[in-house]
Design a protein around this motif. Structure first.
Motif, short mmCIF file in Angstrom:
data_model
loop_
_atom_site.label_atom_id
_atom_site.label_comp_id
_atom_site.label_asym_id
_atom_site.label_seq_id
_atom_site.Cartn_x
_atom_site.Cartn_y
_atom_site.Cartn_z
N PHE A 1 0.83 -1.21 0.00
CA PHE A 1 0.00 0.00 0.00
C PHE A 1 0.86 1.26 0.00
O PHE A 1 0.67 2.17 -0.82
N ARG B 1 -7.39 -5.06 4.16
CA ARG B 1 -7.66 -4.28 5.37
C ARG B 1 -7.59 -2.77 5.13
O ARG B 1 -8.16 -2.01 5.91
N LEU B 2 -6.89 -2.33 4.12
CA LEU B 2 -6.63 -0.90 3.92
C LEU B 2 -7.55 -0.32 2.86
O LEU B 2 -8.29 -1.04 2.17
N ASP B 3 -7.50 0.99 2.70
CA ASP B 3 -8.39 1.70 1.78
C ASP B 3 -7.85 1.63 0.35
O ASP B 3 -7.31 2.60 -0.19
N TRP B 4 -8.03 0.50 -0.28
CA TRP B 4 -7.54 0.30 -1.63
C TRP B 4 -8.39 1.01 -2.67
O TRP B 4 -7.90 1.35 -3.76
N THR B 5 -9.64 1.28 -2.37
CA THR B 5 -10.51 1.95 -3.34
C THR B 5 -9.99 3.34 -3.67
O THR B 5 -9.88 3.73 -4.84
N THR B 6 -9.67 4.11 -2.63
CA THR B 6 -9.16 5.46 -2.84
C THR B 6 -7.81 5.42 -3.55
O THR B 6 -7.57 6.19 -4.49
N LEU B 7 -6.93 4.52 -3.12
CA LEU B 7 -5.59 4.43 -3.73
C LEU B 7 -5.70 3.99 -5.20
O LEU B 7 -5.00 4.51 -6.07
N ARG B 8 -6.61 3.07 -5.46
CA ARG B 8 -6.79 2.59 -6.83
C ARG B 8 -7.17 3.74 -7.77
O ARG B 8 -6.66 3.85 -8.90
N GLU B 9 -8.01 4.61 -7.31
CA GLU B 9 -8.43 5.75 -8.13
C GLU B 9 -7.28 6.74 -8.33
O GLU B 9 -7.10 7.30 -9.42
#
Length: 962
Positions: free
Chosen positions: A690, A741-749
């Motif tokens: 991440f 566990r982490l905020d992958w949605t925001t990072l993916r964008e």
């Protein structure tokens, strides 16, 4: 009798016939007398003394004389061998050492009457000497030290005492008096400065197995030796400083060091244009104290800059030089150099060996790994071999894809002849790797890859055998199978497998997954119709068994998987991954125009855990700085061939990995063989992934996307975690793990919209050397043993699991008996009854952990990694069935690669103790393990072959990555 035996070992006497057969050892060994005088060592004195002693007890008849002569020759040889084997670097030993060995030899030879009389006589003589000293109040002889020009000056015993006490300051369970007493006993009049510096180090080394903190004491004493060497070199006169004195002197030293390094053409002159006072003020001399002996000795022998064999680079100058070299193109380069320096010198992160070797020098070749694809013509083949030499010259591990080279018997149109196949060219590549030895620092290292359908695959499997035509063997080159999924499916179905020459099926080299399957089956149909000239069909299971048998026997070829490497590659739009690298963790595209390059570094996971768990804030800071350092390597790097430069600047891949994984588990009280360990592998790698991806996005926002970003999986919002689904589509048997566990949605964008600075971010390398520097466990490896001797280019080092010692002390279990038990049971707690089960589980060694646990943990990491990981597999009791199950599991779990297969060695820690200088059994020595681990030998009765040697766990010949 006993008087003769004791005194003859001290006093020169004429040589007798019985001693004639005992010749003096080749080197100039010396004996330190009780008064500090030094005389040459003469084995004949021992032989004469033994002869007189035997004759005094057993008489002088003819029969007795023959018996005495034979006994004396044997005993003298044993004594001389023992003494010379244990002599220190100055080739000296004390007269008491000689007499200790005489006593031991008599006892082992069961000459009890003589031995008893001898012991009694030695005790009587000791009392006499003590009484004589008390009466005469003899003055202690004044010892002198020989300077470089031979001048004798008084030996400064006060400084020696202060130095030893300073080295032990702040460390628990350290006995400075014990070090001083043994050191004084080995001093003599006229001792050199070098021998004086070595004496306390050698004493501290012998105590490491009893108390791990002595490893830090030995390192601090070694650092004093280094300071004397460096300061004297820079000042042009004898100069030295204690650690406390260096607090005030480090800044001035640093400026002088840079000036001299530039003058010697060892340091880039651009470093001299930094704000030197600002950088000098940022140095942290106290960080010199955190080394263990193995780490500092490794740096001393192989990393620190030297001129004329004299090291003049101290540890903090070394880290600052590397940091400055990596900050050359930063806007505020002093601020970034200080940031990089603080990270490196803290041991939270360590750059790879080529970066440490070459950063800030005139030839900053900082990259770790190079991957090439060899063309199918003489120009291409020999260009690839030349490229290997140029790439290896400045330290780098090589992976060559040889699949395109046509096989044995294939038609050569230009000469209307038949090809000799790929093997003769591999022999040339092997010899080139030996000839170009990475700047004289370590042997060149290369790995050849071949796809499983190549017509020469069976000869390829035999390359590391010790029998057969040596012209078709490559004893020094690593080899690896590049295995398509279709082959594994045929193995599981017990189906047929067809071999081809690549000149007739050229497109198979670039095809993967379902496209490969369709083309391969079409070629099989053509072969069945007789439309392909060079082909052979066999059972897939038979070839698979042969692959495992050779892995079993020679340690090669390794098993790596072509399709997951390509299907999950972020760069599938820009090319094909045709091989991995020397250590099987890099998966980058190669072609005639591009040589893949990867820049490595590793996070010390052990430094990022507390009793409560993973320190996520600290890890985020570490990864952010580390990614910036690795990205800088791409622009600063010295490229020896244009194809490497073109590839690196176009894709900008880096490989951030981890080390100290088992140390982290032990700090968290988690056994390696447990579901909790698998969860931690998942959680920790998710965090590294991440933050690494986030850091690359931040760099893209600051510096721009990497040029080939458009069309990549990143550009489509498909992260490594998401690419599992692509593998599941191509291989229905693969079941992804989607725990996150982490905020992958925001990072993916952010990745999709901002972009990435680096095409690849993560790869877990072996860290064989840099983990030694940081004093943590290697990479993701389980501990080999809890007590053993590690052998590498810097020598033999006693390694003790300090965390285990701490726990055993807390439970009142750490004593000489435990040391002896650990030696006897090869560093394992399992068979020691008095050790509680919880400690046995927590400190289980590599061969006590089922390989399935290693694979399960690796599979959880793999879902987060855009490249691969160097995964060694340990099998305590290998069998064909066990290996088959293990490697099928690795494939089914979606691993991209595997590395060495390791099995128990025939060489273990010595079961007995040696007698120390005090004449009592005190468990001082452990024998060296060389090799540390070997492949299991599969006897071949028909050929009588023996196994080739796989490299050991810390073999310096295969450390090219790290």
């Amino acid at each position: 009798m006993s008087a003769a035996l004791a005194t003859e070992t001290e006093r020169p006497v004429p040589r007798t016939q019985s001693a004639a057969a005992v010749t003096a050892p080749e080197p100039a060994y010396r004996v330190i007398r009780r008064n500090g005088a030094v005389t040459p060592f003469d084995p004949s004195k021992i032989a004469v003394a033994l002869t007189k002693a035997f004759l005094a007890v057993e008489g002088s008849g003819a029969a007795a004389s023959r018996r005495v002569h034979e006994s004396v020759e044997e005993l003298t040889a044993q004594i001389v061998a023992s003494l010379t084997r244990r002599a220190d670097a100055g080739r000296t030993f004390h007269i008491e050492d000689v007499q200790d060995q005489v006593e031991l030899a008599l006892m082992r030879g069961e000459h009890h009457k003589i031995a008893r009389a001898y012991v009694l006589y030695r005790e009587a003589r000791a009392r006499e000497r003590a009484a004589a000293k008390a009466v005469a109040r003899e003055a202690i002889p004044v010892l002198r030290m020989a300077t470089g020009d031979g001048t004798l000056v008084p030996l400064d015993l006060a400084r020696l005492e202060a130095l030893v006490r300073e080295a032990g300051a702040g460390l628990a369970d350290i006995d400075a008096e014990a070090i001083l007493a043994e050191t004084r006993r080995n001093l003599y009049d006229g001792i050199s400065a070098e021998e004086l510096a070595l004496a306390p180090i050698l004493v501290a080394r012998t105590l490491i197995e009893r108390e791990p903190n002595y490893a830090k004491v030995a390192a601090r004493l070694l650092n004093d030796r280094l300071r004397r060497e460096a300061l004297s070199f820079l000042s042009g006169r004898a100069d030295q400083a204690t650690q406390a004195e260096m607090e005030a002197r480090y800044g001035d030293y640093f400026a002088a060091y840079l000036k001299r390094g530039i003058a010697e053409e060892l340091i880039d002159p651009e470093l001299g244009r930094f704000d030197i006072p600002r950088l000098a003020a940022a140095l942290l001399p106290e960080r010199d104290l955190q080394f263990d002996y193995l780490g500092l000795q490794t740096l001393y022998d192989r990393y620190f800059l030297q001129a004329g064999g004299i090291r003049f680079e101290l540890p903090q100058a070394f880290f600052m030089r590397v940091a400055m070299g990596l900050a050359l193109r930063e806007v505020d380069r002093e601020a970034r150099a200080i940031e990089f320096y603080r990270l490196l010198s803290s041991f939270d992160f360590m750059a790879s060996t080529p970066t440490l070797f070459n950063a800030g020098t005139l030839r900053p070749q900082l990259s770790s790994c190079f991957l090439t694809s060899v063309a199918d013509d003489l120009d291409g083949i020999f260009k690839a071999i030349k490229d290997n030499a140029l790439l290896a010259k400045y330290s780098g591990g090589l992976g060559n894809d040889w699949t395109r080279v046509r096989g044995l018997g294939a038609h050569i149109k230009g000469t209307n002849g038949e090809s000799q196949g790929v093997v003769p060219f591999l022999k040339v590549a092997n010899d080139t790797a030996i000839a170009v030895n990475q700047g004289g620092k370590r042997k060149g290292a290369v790995c050849a890859y071949l796809e499983t359908w190549h017509i020469d695959i069976e000869e390829f499997l035999d390359l590391r055998k010790n029998t057969g035509d040596d012209r078709r063997r490559t004893h020094d080159m690593n080899t690896a199978n590049w295995v398509p999924d279709l082959f594994m499916e045929r193995v599981e179905a017990d189906g047929p497998w067809t071999l081809f020459s690549p000149d007739e099926v050229a497109d198979l080299h670039d095809l993967t997954g379902l496209a490969f399957k369709a083309a391969y089956e079409a070629y099989e149909a053509k072969a069945a119709r007789g439309e392909i000239k060079v082909t052979r069909e066999l059972r897939a299971v038979d070839l698979w068994r042969r692959m495992l048998t050779m892995l079993f026997e020679t340690g090669h070829p390794w098993i790596t998987f072509k399709d997951p490497c390509n299907i999950r590659s972020p760069q599938g739009h820009a090319g094909v991954v045709h091989s991995s690298n020397l250590c099987t963790e890099i998966t980058l595209n190669t072609s005639d125009d591009e040589v893949a390059v990867c820049n490595l570094g590793s996070v010390n996971l052990a430094a990022h855990v507390t009793a409560e768990g993973l320190d996520r804030d600290r890890l985020a800071r570490t990864v952010q700085t580390a990614m910036r350092m690795l990205d800088n390597v791409v622009d600063i790097n010295f490229y020896t061939i244009p194809e490497a430069r073109r590839s690196n600047l176009r894709h900008r891949p880096v490989g951030l990995g981890i080390m100290g994984f088992q140390d982290a588990l032990q700090a968290l009280r988690i056994p390696y063989a447990s579901d909790e360990a698998v969860r931690f592998a998942d959680e920790s790698m998710e965090a590294v992934s991440f933050h690494a991806i986030a850091a690359s996005v931040d760099l893209a926002a600051e510096r721009g996307r990497y040029p080939s970003f458009e069309g990549s999986l990143w550009s489509k919002g498909i992260l490594p975690f998401d690419s599992q689904d692509r593998l599941a589509e191509a291989r229905p048997s693969f079941v992804p793990d989607r725990t996150a566990r982490l905020d992958w949605t925001t990072l993916r964008e952010r990745v999709r919209t901002v972009g990435m600075r680096n095409s690849n971010c993560m790869a877990i390398a072996p860290t064989a050397t840099i983990s030694n520097i940081c004093g943590v466990s290697q990479s993701i490896e389980p501990a080999y043993q809890n007590l053993f001797v590690k052998s590498n280019m810097s020598g033999d080092f006693t390694i003790v699991n300090a965390a285990l010692v701490h726990d055993l002390k807390a439970r009142g279990l750490w004593d000489e008996v435990m040391v002896s038990d650990l030696k006897y049971y090869d560093g394992s707690l399992g068979p020691i009854d008095r050790v509680p089960d919880d400690l046995k589980a927590l400190y289980a060694t590599a061969f006590e952990i089922d390989a399935a646990w290693l694979i399960e943990a690796a599979s959880r990491r793999q879902k987060w990694i855009d490249q691969a990981q160097s995964l060694n597999l340990y099998v305590a009791n290998p069998s064909g069935r066990k290996l088959d199950e293990t490697y099928r599991l690795a494939w089914n779990k979606g691993l991209k690669t595997t590395y060495y297969l390791r099995a128990r060695s025939a060489t273990h820690v010595e079961k007995s103790t040696l007698k120390g200088t005090d004449g009592r059994l005190n468990a001082v020595a452990v024998t060296s393990l060389a090799p540390v681990a070997e492949p299991i030998v599969v006897p071949q009765a028909s050929s009588g072959s023996s196994a080739g040697m796989a490299c050991s766990i810390d073999d310096p010949t295969c450390e090219a990555c790290q």
